[in-house]
Design a protein around this motif. Structure first.
Motif, PDB file in Angstrom:
ATOM      1  N   TYR A  71       0.849  -1.194   0.000  1.00 38.09           N
ATOM      2  CA  TYR A  71       0.000   0.000   0.000  1.00 38.09           C
ATOM      3  C   TYR A  71       0.884   1.244   0.000  1.00 38.09           C
ATOM      4  CZ  TYR A  71      -2.807   3.628   2.386  1.00 38.09           C
ATOM      5  OH  TYR A  71      -3.423   4.788   2.763  1.00 38.09           O
ATOM      6  N   ALA A 112     -10.268   1.094   2.338  1.00 36.75           N
ATOM      7  CA  ALA A 112     -10.281  -0.068   3.225  1.00 36.75           C
ATOM      8  C   ALA A 112      -9.960  -1.278   2.339  1.00 36.75           C
ATOM      9  CB  ALA A 112     -11.633  -0.197   3.919  1.00 36.75           C
ATOM     10  N   TYR A 134      -8.141 -11.371  -1.792  1.00 41.23           N
ATOM     11  CA  TYR A 134      -8.031 -11.054  -3.213  1.00 41.23           C
ATOM     12  C   TYR A 134      -7.487 -12.255  -3.968  1.00 41.23           C
ATOM     13  CZ  TYR A 134      -8.291  -6.212  -1.611  1.00 41.23           C
ATOM     14  OH  TYR A 134      -8.686  -5.035  -1.018  1.00 41.23           O
ATOM     15  N   TYR A 183      -4.267 -13.306  -1.792  1.00 40.00           N
ATOM     16  CA  TYR A 183      -3.725 -12.423  -0.761  1.00 40.00           C
ATOM     17  C   TYR A 183      -4.808 -12.073   0.254  1.00 40.00           C
ATOM     18  CZ  TYR A 183       0.131 -11.404  -4.012  1.00 40.00           C
ATOM     19  OH  TYR A 183       1.213 -11.493  -4.859  1.00 40.00           O
ATOM     20  N   GLN A 219      -5.669  -9.148   3.299  1.00 40.21           N
ATOM     21  CA  GLN A 219      -5.335  -7.746   3.548  1.00 40.21           C
ATOM     22  C   GLN A 219      -6.155  -7.245   4.726  1.00 40.21           C
ATOM     23  OE1 GLN A 219      -7.386  -4.844   1.322  1.00 40.21           O
ATOM     24  NE2 GLN A 219      -6.731  -3.432   2.924  1.00 40.21           N
ATOM     25  N   TYR A 265      -7.651  -4.049   6.898  1.00 40.25           N
ATOM     26  CA  TYR A 265      -7.965  -2.613   6.820  1.00 40.25           C
ATOM     27  C   TYR A 265      -8.391  -2.094   8.187  1.00 40.25           C
ATOM     28  CZ  TYR A 265     -12.453  -4.853   5.421  1.00 40.25           C
ATOM     29  OH  TYR A 265     -13.567  -5.661   5.311  1.00 40.25           O
ATOM     30  N   THR A 283      -4.077   1.832   9.469  1.00 34.52           N
ATOM     31  CA  THR A 283      -3.071   2.191   8.480  1.00 34.52           C
ATOM     32  C   THR A 283      -1.683   2.076   9.093  1.00 34.52           C
ATOM     33  OG1 THR A 283      -3.285   4.530   9.069  1.00 34.52           O
ATOM     34  CG2 THR A 283      -4.631   3.723   7.213  1.00 34.52           C
ATOM     35  N   PRO A 284      -0.658   1.738   8.315  1.00 35.36           N
ATOM     36  CA  PRO A 284      -0.752   1.446   6.898  1.00 35.36           C
ATOM     37  C   PRO A 284      -1.464   0.114   6.631  1.00 35.36           C
ATOM     38  CG  PRO A 284       1.442   0.937   7.670  1.00 35.36           C
ATOM     39  CD  PRO A 284       0.729   1.576   8.827  1.00 35.36           C
ATOM     40  N   LEU A 285      -2.358   0.118   5.641  1.00 34.26           N
ATOM     41  CA  LEU A 285      -3.014  -1.110   5.240  1.00 34.26           C
ATOM     42  C   LEU A 285      -1.945  -2.080   4.773  1.00 34.26           C
ATOM     43  CD1 LEU A 285      -5.904   0.608   3.262  1.00 34.26           C
ATOM     44  CD2 LEU A 285      -5.787   0.024   5.685  1.00 34.26           C
ATOM     45  N   PHE A 331      -0.832  -6.243   3.419  1.00 37.23           N
ATOM     46  CA  PHE A 331      -1.203  -7.483   2.755  1.00 37.23           C
ATOM     47  C   PHE A 331      -0.358  -8.642   3.273  1.00 37.23           C
ATOM     48  CE2 PHE A 331      -3.791  -5.853  -0.779  1.00 37.23           C
ATOM     49  CZ  PHE A 331      -3.426  -4.518  -0.821  1.00 37.23           C
ATOM     50  N   GLY A 342       1.739 -12.164   2.315  1.00 33.21           N
ATOM     51  CA  GLY A 342       2.727 -12.382   1.278  1.00 33.21           C
ATOM     52  C   GLY A 342       2.212 -13.163   0.075  1.00 33.21           C
TER      53      GLY A 342
END
Lengths: 117, 113
Positions: A49, A102, B42, B93, B95, B97, B100-102, B104, B106
Motif C-alpha cells: 500500500y 479499506a 483477493y 492475498y 489484507q 484494513y 493504516t498502513p493497510l 497485505f 505475502g
C-alpha cells in the motif's frame, strides 16, 4: 461501473521523481466518500500500500515511504496522480491505482515502472 | 504496522478438491464497536490486477462463485475453495484494513496437482 487506467513513464532514472496518473472513467473523482489509492507490486513479489487521496484532497501515506510520496486529485481532468521522489532500484514495481481506502475495488491494469540509469 | 502472515506459500490441489489458505495477523483486526473483522481476500490471476473476492472476512463480493468462502475472527482467518476449478489457479492475498498502513499477506500460490 468505475474503470481506472494508469499512465506514465515506464523508465525513471535513480534519484529522479516517478510520476503516474490514473484516469477514472464511468464515475467522478469528486464523488463524496470515494477514495483513490495507489498500490505497488515489485516483480514476483507481494503488494504494498502506498497511500490514498479523498475526493476532497485529504491524504494518507504509508510511513515506509519516508515522506517521498505525494498523491493528489485533479477534478477538472477526473484523474488522480502519484509522485514518488528520490527513487532507487527498490522502487521498481508494477504500480496499480484502485478505488477505496479499506478494501480495494476496482483496480487498474497496472503499469510497470523500472528505475534504472 | 499489522503484519499479515499467510500459509502455505504455495499448494497444489487436484481439480474438484478443497484448497485451504490461512492468514494470521500480528494483532486482532476485530473491531469491538461493530464486531466486524477488517479483513479482505483477493485473487490475482497471472498478468492481471488483484480482484476482491471477500470483505469483512466472510462476505463474498457480487459475482464471486460460492465455492469461495472466508472464515475466522480476531487474528486467524481462512480462505477455502471448496472444489478447485482450473480458472482458480492464481495467487491469493489477505489484507487488513483495521489500521493504516493497510497491509497485505505475502500471498499463496494455488496450482493444479
Amino acid at each position: 461501473q468505475v474503470q481506472l487506467q494508469e499512465s506514465g513513464p515506464g523508465l525513471v532514472k535513480p534519484s529522479e521523481t516517478l510520476s503516474l496518473t490514473c484516469t477514472v472513467s464511468g464515475g467522478s473523482v469528486s464523488i463524496d466518500g470515494y477514495y483513490w489509492t495507489w498500490i505497488r507490486q515489485p516483480p514476483g513479489k507481494g503488494l504494498e500500500y502506498i497511500g490514498y487521496v479523498s475526493y476532497s484532497g485529504s491524504t494518507n501515506y504509508n510511513p515506509s515511504l519516508r515522506g517521498r510520496v505525494t498523491i493528489s486529485v485533479d477534478t477538472s481532468k477526473n484523474q488522480f496522480s502519484l509522485k514518488l521522489s528520490s527513487v532507487t532500484a527498490a522502487d521498481t514495481a508494477v504500480y496499480y491505482c484502485a478505488t477505496g481506502r479499506a478494501w480495494f475495488d476496482p483496480w487498474g491494469q497496472g503499469t510497470l515502472v523500472t528505475v534504472s540509469s | 504496522d499489522i503484519v499479515m502472515i499467510q500459509s502455505p506459500d504455495s499448494l497444489a490441489v487436484s481439480l474438484g478438491e478443497r484448497a485451504t489458505i490461512n492468514c494470521k495477523s500480528s494483532q486482532s483486526v476485530l473491531y469491538s464497536s461493530d464486531n466486524k473483522n477488517y479483513l479482505g481476500w483477493y485473487q490475482q490471476v497471472p498478468g492481471q490486477p488483484p480482484k476482491l473476492l471477500i470483505r469483512w472476512a466472510s462476505t463474498r463480493e457480487s459475482g464471486v462463485p460460492d465455492r469461495f468462502s472466508g472464515s475466522g475472527s480476531g487474528t486467524d482467518f481462512t480462505l477455502t475453495i471448496s472444489s478447485l476449478q482450473a480458472e482458480d489457479v492464481a495467487v491469493y492475498y489477505c489484507q487488513q484494513y483495521y489500521s493504516t498502513p493497510l497491509t497485505f499477506g505475502g500471498g499463496t500460490k494455488v496450482e493444479i496437482k
